[in-house]
Design a protein around this motif. Structure first.
Motif, short mmCIF file in Angstrom:
data_model
loop_
_atom_site.label_atom_id
_atom_site.label_comp_id
_atom_site.label_asym_id
_atom_site.label_seq_id
_atom_site.Cartn_x
_atom_site.Cartn_y
_atom_site.Cartn_z
N ARG A 95 86.88 83.21 8.87
CA ARG A 95 87.47 84.02 9.93
C ARG A 95 86.39 84.61 10.84
N ARG A 96 85.32 85.11 10.19
CA ARG A 96 84.23 85.70 10.97
C ARG A 96 83.58 84.67 11.85
N ARG A 97 83.39 83.48 11.28
CA ARG A 97 82.74 82.42 12.04
C ARG A 97 83.55 82.05 13.26
N SER A 98 84.86 81.85 13.05
CA SER A 98 85.68 81.43 14.18
C SER A 98 85.76 82.55 15.20
N GLU A 99 85.74 83.80 14.73
CA GLU A 99 85.77 84.93 15.65
C GLU A 99 84.49 84.96 16.50
N ALA A 100 83.36 84.77 15.82
CA ALA A 100 82.08 84.77 16.52
C ALA A 100 82.03 83.63 17.52
N ALA A 101 82.54 82.47 17.11
CA ALA A 101 82.55 81.31 18.00
C ALA A 101 83.41 81.60 19.23
N ARG A 102 84.53 82.29 18.98
CA ARG A 102 85.44 82.56 20.09
C ARG A 102 84.79 83.54 21.08
N LEU A 134 86.85 85.35 -0.19
CA LEU A 134 85.52 85.38 0.44
C LEU A 134 85.39 84.25 1.46
N ALA A 135 85.79 83.06 1.05
CA ALA A 135 85.70 81.90 1.94
C ALA A 135 86.55 82.14 3.19
N ASP A 136 87.75 82.69 2.99
CA ASP A 136 88.65 82.97 4.09
C ASP A 136 88.00 83.93 5.07
N GLU A 137 87.41 85.00 4.52
CA GLU A 137 86.78 86.02 5.36
C GLU A 137 85.61 85.43 6.15
N PHE A 183 92.43 84.77 -17.35
CA PHE A 183 92.50 85.84 -16.35
C PHE A 183 91.20 85.93 -15.55
N SER A 184 90.07 85.85 -16.26
CA SER A 184 88.78 85.92 -15.56
C SER A 184 88.65 84.79 -14.57
N ALA A 185 89.05 83.58 -15.01
CA ALA A 185 88.92 82.41 -14.15
C ALA A 185 89.79 82.58 -12.91
N ILE A 186 91.02 83.06 -13.11
CA ILE A 186 91.92 83.25 -11.97
C ILE A 186 91.36 84.30 -11.02
N GLY A 187 90.90 85.40 -11.57
CA GLY A 187 90.34 86.46 -10.74
C GLY A 187 89.17 85.97 -9.92
N LEU A 188 88.30 85.23 -10.56
CA LEU A 188 87.11 84.72 -9.89
C LEU A 188 87.50 83.75 -8.76
N ALA A 189 88.45 82.88 -9.07
CA ALA A 189 88.88 81.91 -8.07
C ALA A 189 89.48 82.62 -6.87
N LEU A 190 90.28 83.66 -7.12
CA LEU A 190 90.89 84.42 -6.02
C LEU A 190 89.81 85.09 -5.17
N LEU A 191 88.81 85.64 -5.85
CA LEU A 191 87.74 86.32 -5.13
C LEU A 191 87.00 85.32 -4.23
N LEU A 192 86.70 84.14 -4.79
CA LEU A 192 86.00 83.14 -4.00
C LEU A 192 86.84 82.69 -2.81
N GLY A 193 88.13 82.50 -3.07
CA GLY A 193 89.03 82.08 -1.99
C GLY A 193 89.07 83.11 -0.87
#
Lengths: 356, 510
Positions: free
Chosen positions: A346-353, A340-343, A328-338
């Motif tokens: 998204r911010r980068r592409s928004e800033a670039a745009r 975070l990476a998505d966010e 469970f901890s591993a899954i939770g951590l992986a989801l959090l990282l995913g």
């Protein structure tokens, strides 16, 4: 009042927030899959792929259901308990000799009624979906436990002596009563066609129907409209309450079907464990797939991809040799990282745009 | 032009004896009106006069307690919006009833989609898009029907609402403050559409606080005061003083602000901004100086970047480069708390979302930014909070039954006064006002203007962003004009005119 400068089609497509979300979760699925087959040779077998597909199918059906509810701006926390109650009821009916098709009808009707009940409380009595379905989460599991206490054989016995207890001392796991006429039902869970397990087929067909409902029919439009701005939908003459009720109905109905599949999986269901966490798996899948908890946003394609993430993670964790206690901890951590990476992306592409 | 009334056409709609009570308050008392085809009628009155209530009754959203409504001479009942729509009455709300997450086409046809496949209810997108294109054409919107509504400006969304009413074959189109949130150019476009609708025989009724606009377009003006009919002006009688008199029941003299420029030599400017840029700034950024006691107007079209500038100044948006000096000292502002600590206050454009917590009371709203002083050892000082709120209600003449009333239940003008007081309590040295009188009626407007004058007399520097040219001309000591995220000009008091501002705002000089 002229339209914005005509953007190049390519940028327009990728700057569409919905498309961006789908691409993000698609990327995550690809990364997880690559990791899984890269990490361990056993993960590359047909058998592993079939197991994975089976699980995606089972959970995906629930994810579709909760997707409808989330699009209306609601939530359903009772899914796991509805799965449990359905599995247990189905088992008890089978144990007591009911025709499996009649049993299916009874279970699905019951699940549908639960959804209608939720919808009624949310719309007519204006209760919060979170509260209504949280109560459901407790009630239906409790009901499942109670059902297994009842000794139906004794109860139905015409020669029952007065005063005999028909309640067992403790709840028990429910089976299928050694029935031999369930081949087609087992096939629903364990069968395959063209090498693809039936639950995946079922999920695919239901997803296609859901896509037509959500994206091509006017009913879907109403769900999106009322999820985003209920007043706008109501003033436009949409019967918003009816469509909310439909969303809860479909969600519980699919959970009921999930319960039948659950029993067919291991021929037994424990009232205290069956379907545990399933509502959270479903919600996680839908949200990762871009369904906004604020309502009004979501796509079936996103839900399909989102539903694949947890099963992939679970398999990955096993193949990575992570002890099951840390799963469970591993899954939770992986989801959090995913997330975070998505966010960050998204911010980068928004800033670039914006900078462009 | 003669109004249709004089031509002896039969009325479209006749309303008489309408009364409506909310709780103990009589919102409408024995009100009547007549509407004719092919005319533009303005409904004016102060906030709380009952205009919106009357319009909601006509739109089927509220049911009157008493009274008769006749359509084409036949008594009708308007029990819900759908019934009103069926009879050809369409109401466009002050708060738009559109779904941003859907396409223009989906919004235009929401609730009455064209379908195929019978009970499957599949959306016939192609047919609806084709029909949408012609509707959008009629209101002069050059968008694809597939465009997401979120990508449109407020003014453009308003036109989408009108297009939707047109698709309903509305014979009476009621608009509640259609231009209150539009910039000059968008308003003009809207007024043009209204004129075209009149030519097509539609009766357009609109509520507006912009009396210049009413002068420009209305064939007839109907006044309401305290829930009663306050008179009617025909085309020839419509002028500014007559309308104001009808609304407030007395003569109101429009005062021009006589600026006393407190240019005491040697005193540092209250605010000096040097080349301030944020993420979407263009050019070298915004530079400006405001002296203590000076009122600077900031003009420009909606989307010119004025609000973004104010938000950067106040620490809501990230500053990319540039300097901010307050009374001669350079300061760093990372978040609104820094700005507030340095004596700045911002009354935001979007009152209902950024200015107030609508669900909270007047008391709670006034206390919120001032809790740093309204406590005793970090425990809320309820007595001080209560007296502060009561002082505010009295000082700004906020019309309410008490300080425990929810902010959301107040009229626009009174809401704005609550926002103003919650900042004035801190005695700010620099007050930034973003559209201070949007959706505020004439009476409250004058009160707010008076308040601004009192503040500048005390030496408070004010930066006022406004799309209301009348207001900018009336109040500003100097005017700065922005266009497409750039500062394009500064006008001194003697250079001020509607033309000089609009030329800069529309980018004619750049």
């Amino acid at each position: 009042m002229s339209p914005p400068e005509s953007k190049n089609m390519f940028t327009a497509f990728f700057s569409n927030p919905t498309v961006g979300r789908i691409l993000g979760v698609f990327l995550l699925v690809v990364v997880l899959y690559t990791l899984m087959i890269g990490i361990e040779e056993n993960a590359r077998t047909v058998e592993n792929h079939q197991n994975l597909a089976r699980r995606i199918g089972e959970w995906g059906i629930l994810t579709l259901g909760v997707g409808f509810v989330i699009i209306t701006g609601g939530i359903d926390l009772s899914i796991g308990s509805v799965v449990c109650l359905s599995a247990v009821s189905f088992g008890i009916l089978l144990e007591n000799g009911a025709n499996p098709y009649v049993a299916t009808l009874v279970v699905l009707t019951g699940a549908g009624l639960i959804g209608l009940f939720h919808g009624y409380l949310v719309t007519k009595l204006n209760l919060q979906p979170f509260v209504v379905t949280l109560c459901g989460l407790f009630i239906y599991r409790g009901m499942a436990q109670f059902l297994t206490l009842i000794d139906f054989k004794k109860w139905m016995d015409p020669n029952l002596a007065a005063g005999t207890r028909i309640l067992r001392d403790s709840s028990r796991d429910v089976g299928v009563g050694g029935r031999t006429d369930l081949t087609s039902f087992f096939w629903l869970q364990k069968g395959e066609w063209l090498g693809i397990p039936t639950p995946m087929w079922l999920f695919g067909i239901l997803a296609l129907l859901a896509a037509i409902f959500l994206h091509a029919s006017v009913y879907g439009r109403y769900l999106f409209a009322l999820g985003y701005n209920e007043q706008a939908a109501r003033y436009a003459g949409v019967n918003t309450n009816r469509f909310k009720v439909i969303a809860y109905f479909l969600c519980s109905l699919l959970a009921g079907f999930g319960g039948i599949l659950f029993l067919m999986k291991i021929n037994s269901a424990s009232p205290s464990n069956a379907g545990n966490w399933f509502e959270l798996y479903a919600i996680t899948g839908a949200v990762l797939g871009g369904t906004s908890l604020r309502g009004g946003e979501g796509t079936v394609i996103g839900i399909i991809l989102g539903a694949a993430i947890l099963p992939l993670l679970k398999t990955l964790v096993i193949f990575a040799g992570i002890p099951s206690d840390m799963e469970f901890s591993a899954i939770g951590l992986a989801l959090l990282l995913g997330t975070l990476a998505d966010e960050l992306l998204r911010r980068r592409s928004e800033a670039a745009r914006k900078g462009a | 032009m003669t109004s249709s009334k004089d031509q002896g056409k039969p009325p479209l709609l006749t309303v008489f004896g309408i009364s409506k009570q909310f709780g103990g308050a009589q919102a409408l008392h024995d009100v009547g009106l007549q509407l004719f085809p092919a005319e533009v009628v303005a409904l004016i009155g102060e906030n709380g006069a009952g205009k919106s209530t009357l319009m909601k009754i006509l739109g089927g959203i509220l049911n009157p307690d008493a009274g008769t409504i006749q359509m084409d001479g036949v008594p009708v009942r308007l029990q819900n919006p759908a019934q009103a729509m069926k009879l050809g009455i369409s109401l466009i709300h002050q708060e738009l009833n559109l779904a941003d997450n859907l396409s223009i086409e989906a919004n235009l046809f929401l609730g009455r989609e064209m379908t195929w496949g019978g009970p499957l209810g599949l959306a016939n997108r192609r047919a609806m898009e084709a029909r949408s294109a012609s509707l959008l054409d009629r209101v002069g919107l050059g968008f694809s029907p597939k465009e997401r509504l979120a990508n449109l400006t407020l003014g453009q969304k308003q036109l989408v609402e009108i297009a939707r009413s047109l698709s309903l074959d509305a014979r009476i189109l009621i608009m509640d403050e259609p231009t209150s949130s539009l910039a000059q150019r968008e308003s003009e476009r809207l007024l043009q559409v209204i004129r075209e609708l009149r030519q097509d025989g539609v009766c357009v009724v609109f509520i507006s606080h912009r009396l210049r606009e009413v002068e420009a377009i209305a064939d007839r003006v109907i006044g309401l005061r305290d829930g009663k009919n306050a008179g009617e002006l025909s085309r020839m009688e419509i002028n500014y003083p007559a309308m104001v008199k009808m609304m407030v029941g007395r003569d109101v003299k429009l005062k021009r602000h006589q600026p006393i420029l407190p240019k005491i030599p040697g005193l540092p400017p209250a605010l000096k901004v040097v080349k301030l840029r944020h993420a979407t700034s263009k050019g070298e950024g915004v530079s400006l100086e405001i002296q203590p006691g000076e009122l600077i107007g900031m003009a420009g079209l909606v989307g010119a970047g004025r609000t973004e500038f104010a938000e950067t100044l106040f620490g809501i948006r990230q500053r990319v480069s540039g300097e901010i000096h307050l009374t001669g000292k350079p300061i760093k502002i990372r978040r609104p708390a820094d700005a507030i600590a340095h004596g700045m206050a911002l009354v935001p454009e979007d009152r209902r979302h950024h200015g107030l917590i609508l669900a909270d009371t007047i008391r709670g709203n006034i206390a919120l930014p001032n809790l740093d002083t309204l406590h005793k050892g970090k425990i809320l000082n309820f007595k001080a909070i209560k007296s502060t709120a009561q002082k505010g209600v009295a000082a700004l003449r906020i019309r309410t039954t008490g300080i425990s009333k929810q902010a959301g239940q107040l009229s626009g003008g009174n809401q704005q006064k609550v926002v103003l007081y919650k900042w004035l309590f801190r005695k700010p040295a620099l007050l930034i006002l973003d559209e201070p009188t949007r959706g505020v009626d004439v009476g409250a407007k004058e009160e707010i203007y008076d308040l601004m004058r009192q503040l500048t007399d005390k030496g408070v520097a004010i930066l006022m962003i406004s799309s209301d040219l009348e207001e900018i001309l009336q109040l500003s000591d100097r005017v700065l004009v922005m266009h497409e995220n750039k500062m394009v000009g500064a006008l001194d008091r003697d250079q001020l005119s509607e033309e000089s501002i609009m030329r800069l705002a529309t980018g004619a000089n750049s």
